[in-house]
Design a protein around this motif. Structure first.
Motif, PDB file in Angstrom:
ATOM      1  N   LEU A 117       0.858  -1.185   0.000  1.00  0.00           N
ATOM      2  CA  LEU A 117       0.000   0.000   0.000  1.00  0.00           C
ATOM      3  C   LEU A 117       0.898   1.240   0.000  1.00  0.00           C
ATOM      4  O   LEU A 117       1.593   1.508   0.985  1.00  0.00           O
ATOM      5  N   GLY A 118       0.898   1.972  -1.095  1.00  0.00           N
ATOM      6  CA  GLY A 118       1.685   3.203  -1.163  1.00  0.00           C
ATOM      7  C   GLY A 118       3.097   2.968  -1.673  1.00  0.00           C
ATOM      8  O   GLY A 118       3.596   1.834  -1.741  1.00  0.00           O
ATOM      9  N   GLU A 119       3.685   4.135  -2.002  1.00  0.00           N
ATOM     10  CA  GLU A 119       4.988   4.163  -2.653  1.00  0.00           C
ATOM     11  C   GLU A 119       6.090   3.519  -1.791  1.00  0.00           C
ATOM     12  O   GLU A 119       6.880   2.695  -2.268  1.00  0.00           O
ATOM     13  N   GLU A 120       6.127   3.899  -0.508  1.00  0.00           N
ATOM     14  CA  GLU A 120       7.237   3.460   0.335  1.00  0.00           C
ATOM     15  C   GLU A 120       7.202   1.952   0.569  1.00  0.00           C
ATOM     16  O   GLU A 120       8.235   1.278   0.537  1.00  0.00           O
ATOM     17  N   ALA A 121       6.000   1.430   0.780  1.00  0.00           N
ATOM     18  CA  ALA A 121       5.870  -0.016   0.984  1.00  0.00           C
ATOM     19  C   ALA A 121       6.262  -0.752  -0.282  1.00  0.00           C
ATOM     20  O   ALA A 121       6.897  -1.831  -0.239  1.00  0.00           O
ATOM     21  N   ILE A 138       4.004  -9.398  -6.854  1.00  0.00           N
ATOM     22  CA  ILE A 138       3.866  -8.145  -6.081  1.00  0.00           C
ATOM     23  C   ILE A 138       2.891  -7.218  -6.799  1.00  0.00           C
ATOM     24  O   ILE A 138       3.026  -6.966  -8.003  1.00  0.00           O
ATOM     25  N   VAL A 139       1.886  -6.775  -6.066  1.00  0.00           N
ATOM     26  CA  VAL A 139       0.952  -5.764  -6.615  1.00  0.00           C
ATOM     27  C   VAL A 139       0.959  -4.581  -5.664  1.00  0.00           C
ATOM     28  O   VAL A 139       1.189  -4.733  -4.465  1.00  0.00           O
ATOM     29  N   PHE A 140       0.684  -3.394  -6.195  1.00  0.00           N
ATOM     30  CA  PHE A 140       0.731  -2.194  -5.346  1.00  0.00           C
ATOM     31  C   PHE A 140      -0.455  -1.284  -5.654  1.00  0.00           C
ATOM     32  O   PHE A 140      -1.183  -1.460  -6.631  1.00  0.00           O
ATOM     33  N   CYS A 141      -0.558  -0.228  -4.865  1.00  0.00           N
ATOM     34  CA  CYS A 141      -1.577   0.792  -5.112  1.00  0.00           C
ATOM     35  C   CYS A 141      -1.198   2.048  -4.340  1.00  0.00           C
ATOM     36  O   CYS A 141      -0.283   2.033  -3.515  1.00  0.00           O
ATOM     37  N   GLY A 142      -1.921   3.151  -4.620  1.00  0.00           N
ATOM     38  CA  GLY A 142      -1.789   4.342  -3.784  1.00  0.00           C
ATOM     39  C   GLY A 142      -0.822   5.384  -4.306  1.00  0.00           C
ATOM     40  O   GLY A 142      -0.492   6.315  -3.578  1.00  0.00           O
ATOM     41  N   PHE A 143      -0.370   5.270  -5.535  1.00  0.00           N
ATOM     42  CA  PHE A 143       0.449   6.358  -6.101  1.00  0.00           C
ATOM     43  C   PHE A 143       0.265   6.385  -7.615  1.00  0.00           C
ATOM     44  O   PHE A 143      -0.368   5.501  -8.188  1.00  0.00           O
ATOM     45  N   SER A 144       0.848   7.441  -8.208  1.00  0.00           N
ATOM     46  CA  SER A 144       0.573   7.660  -9.637  1.00  0.00           C
ATOM     47  C   SER A 144       1.592   6.920 -10.506  1.00  0.00           C
ATOM     48  O   SER A 144       2.643   6.470 -10.018  1.00  0.00           O
ATOM     49  N   SER A 145       1.319   6.854 -11.802  1.00  0.00           N
ATOM     50  CA  SER A 145       2.232   6.185 -12.731  1.00  0.00           C
ATOM     51  C   SER A 145       3.550   6.964 -12.815  1.00  0.00           C
ATOM     52  O   SER A 145       4.622   6.368 -12.989  1.00  0.00           O
TER      53      SER A 145
END
Ligand code: ADP
Length: 627
Positions: A117-121, A138-145
């Motif tokens: 969740l988010g860039e830092e993670a 690995i999948v992510f979310c919470g920031f822009s391309s």
């Protein structure tokens, strides 16, 4: 061939086929736990939170995605959560320690999917994936391309991008405040805050938009709030994020916005849905719920072994109805499709069920009251009608009694009239003398006056007997009084029939409330019946006895007993029925009228036979309470 096919199988063949069946059964039985073991291996998913559990953005997204994963797999998923706490422990030594710890912790349970969740993670897991989850997707979310490019993510790491469009938030503000001339943009001092300020500087139109734009940055939280309280009226305030202020204090951006909005002298907007309910009018955003859902779908596809690629989380306009009201902004100024929170429902929307219930209950109550009123009206009319009928009946009954008694009354009247006549004759003779005896004359005159009084009393009583009533004449009187007056009326008739009338000596007044004439009629009915019964019977002793008494200090009783033939015991109640008569010229109405009268005044009437012969009729009436 036909023969061969009908040849019975040998015992060996039968044993061999039974063995084959057994083997098949064993395979089936043994195969069962094998497949169950496969099913038991539920996928392991590790969710990485960048900070602690108190940041609403990641908490909301995390909760939504957990819910979606549980629901889609029907609970057949093993979910793990780790909070990296990177905002409070940004040092490399902590990050390395965290990686080592997670590597050891998950040594025996390597995750199949990691959701960052988010860039830092995301940066963290990409760096340490080989130690913590070497085979995981690995999948992510919470920031822009754009942020993703900066992270230079490997090609197999995909996610749900949150593309914030601060220009659209401003678009919403301008729609609501078309007259605005000033735009004030507030941002904090952390790297994240500064990147937001940079985005705003590049994405917002600047002076060409017709708005005087001021960037407010590098201040403490109190200074931000103070500046917001002094912006020109009608301005637009845009709060980006304040994770850290100039003094280095850390904030949850939502709380920072809340402090600024509380003091602001103009409407505040912002690009996060978590600002709604904390003082922001609204903005264009990706909601953290939709972020959570989007990344959950990627994780589900990954578990299912489907190919996955990055997606954009859909954006929405969000607004707070209470803030619109606070600033007097029209709902019609909102962009189409805005999700409006805290909209106060109209009284009807909120309580429609209760309102319908109450109206229905009132209508029902009204209907019941109307029915009851109509019913009461009818009952009163019926009672009035019955009373009138009774009054008419009583009058007819009175007339009949007067008729029956008229001969003896006329005879009784004759007595004083005859006496007056004889006395007048005597006077004439006396007056012819030269020296009339004045004392004697005086005595004769006294006699005449007394006889005249007797005659006039008889007429008064007779008139009373014939009085017609259109209304009950309620009055309080002593029952003994009415008994005496009835005895006076009957007196002559009884004498003619050789009946001895007697009455108990009243010990005290027995007040009742009724119509005197009606009670007198009851007594006359009972007494004439008693006299008839004695005359018909071959009795030598004809006695009619009236007795009054007080019962338990609450009721007054009158009994009229005779020495007549009595009443057959099975007829004791029947005698009160209308038209029951044993007399050749009787109407059978006297006793039923008597009962109706007594019941009208709240009493009871009944008949008995006396042990020594004859009947006794009794009635009771409530004792009138004085005062
Ligand atoms: P009526 O006098 O016209 O017959 P009532 O209703 O007054 O009508 O009386 C009904 C009947 O009750 C009488 O016909 C008589 O048979 C009976 N009855 C009433 N009073 C007495 C009494 N004191 N003794 C015996 N029988 C009585």
């Amino acid at each position: 061939m036909a023969r061969a096919s009908t040849k019975p199988s040998s015992p060996f063949t039968r044993i061999a086929s039974a063995f084959r069946c057994l083997l098949l059964l064993l395979i089936v039985v043994m195969a069962e736990p094998l497949s169950a073991e496969i099913v038991d291996q539920v996928p392991r998913i590790l969710i990485l939170y960048p900070y602690d559990e108190k940041i609403p953005a990641t908490t909301i997204a995390g909760e939504t995605l957990r819910h979606r994963l549980q629901q889609a797999t029907m609970g057949k998923v093993d979910l793990f959560s780790e909070f990296l706490d990177l905002s409070r422990f940004p040092e490399k030594v902590h990050i390395d320690r965290m990686a080592r710890y997670l590597s050891e912790k998950y040594a025996d349970r390597r995750p199949d999917v990691v959701i960052a969740l988010g860039e830092e993670a995301t940066g963290f897991i990409v760096k340490y994936r080989h130690a913590i989850a070497p085979d995981a997707k690995i999948v992510f979310c919470g920031f822009s391309s754009a942020d993703a490019v900066k992270l230079s993510l490997p090609s197999d790491v995909v996610g749900a991008f949150s593309e914030y469009d601060i220009a659209k938030t401003l678009l919403m503000a301008r729609g609501l405040q078309p007259e605005a001339r000033d735009l004030v943009i507030i941002g904090g001092s952390s790297d994240f805050d500064r990147s937001w300020l940079a985005t705003a500087r590049s994405d917002l139109p600047g002076p060409a938009s017709g708005l005087k734009t001021t960037y407010v940055e590098d201040l403490t939280i109190d200074e931000f709030a103070d500046r917001a309280s002094r912006v020109p009226e009608g301005s637009i305030i845009l709060v980006l994020t304040v994770f850290t202020d100039r003094s280095g204090r850390n904030f949850i951006p939502r709380n920072a916005l809340e402090r600024i909005a509380a003091k602001a002298s103009a409407p505040v907007y912002g690009p996060y849905s978590t600002y709604i309910g904390h003082g922001a009018v609204g903005g264009n955003t990706v909601t953290f719920e939709s972020v959570g859902t989007a990344v959950a779908e990627l994780a589900l596809d990954a578990i299912a072994g489907k190919p996955i690629a990055s997606v954009n989380v859909p954006k929405t306009f969000v607004a707070d109805a209470r803030e619109l009201t606070r600033w007097g902004l029209p709902e019609s100024g909102l962009p189409a499709g805005t999700v409006l929170s805290f909209k106060e429902k109209s009284l009807w929307e909120e309580y429609w069920a209760a309102i319908i219930g109450i109206v229905a209950a009132l209508a029902l109550q009204g209907a019941i009251i109307t029915v009851l009123l109509v019913e009461r009206q009818r009952r009163l009319a019926a009672e009035q009608e019955a009373r009138l009928r009774l009054l008419e009946l009583v009058h007819l009954n009175q007339s009949a009694t007067a008729g029956a008694l008229s001969a003896s009354i006329a005879h009784e009247l004759n007595q004083p009239l005859g006496a007056i006549r004889s006395n007048v004759d005597a006077l004439e003779i006396l007056l012819r003398k030269e020296q009339p005896d004045l004392d004697l004359i005086r005595q004769i005159l006294i006699d005449i006056r007394e006889d005249d009084q007797r005659a006039s009393d008889i007429i008064v009583r007779l008139r009373g007997l014939l009085q017609k009533r259109s209304e009950i004449d309620w009055q309080e009187f002593d029952l003994n009084e009415v008994v005496n007056s009835a005895i006076h009326i009957l007196h002559a008739e009884a004498g003619q029939k050789s009946i001895v009338v007697s009455s108990s000596d009243p010990t005290r007044a027995l007040p009742v409330r009724a119509d005197k004439v009606h009670l007198q009629q009851v007594i006359l009915n009972l007494a004439t019946n008693a006299m008839d019964a004695m005359v018909d019977a071959a009795t030598t002793e004809r006695k009619l006895v009236f007795r009054t008494a007080l019962i338990e200090n609450s009721e007054v009783e009158l009994s009229i007993s005779d020495t007549g033939r009595g009443i057959p015991s099975d007829q004791l109640d029947h005698v009160f029925h209308a038209f029951y008569t044993t007399k050749p010229t009787g109407t059978g109405l006297g006793l039923s009228i008597a009962r109706a009268i007594i019941e009208t005044y709240g009493g009871k009437i009944w008949a008995d036979n006396r042990a020594e012969g004859g009947a006794v009729f009794r009635f009771v009436l409530p004792l009138a309470q004085h005062g």
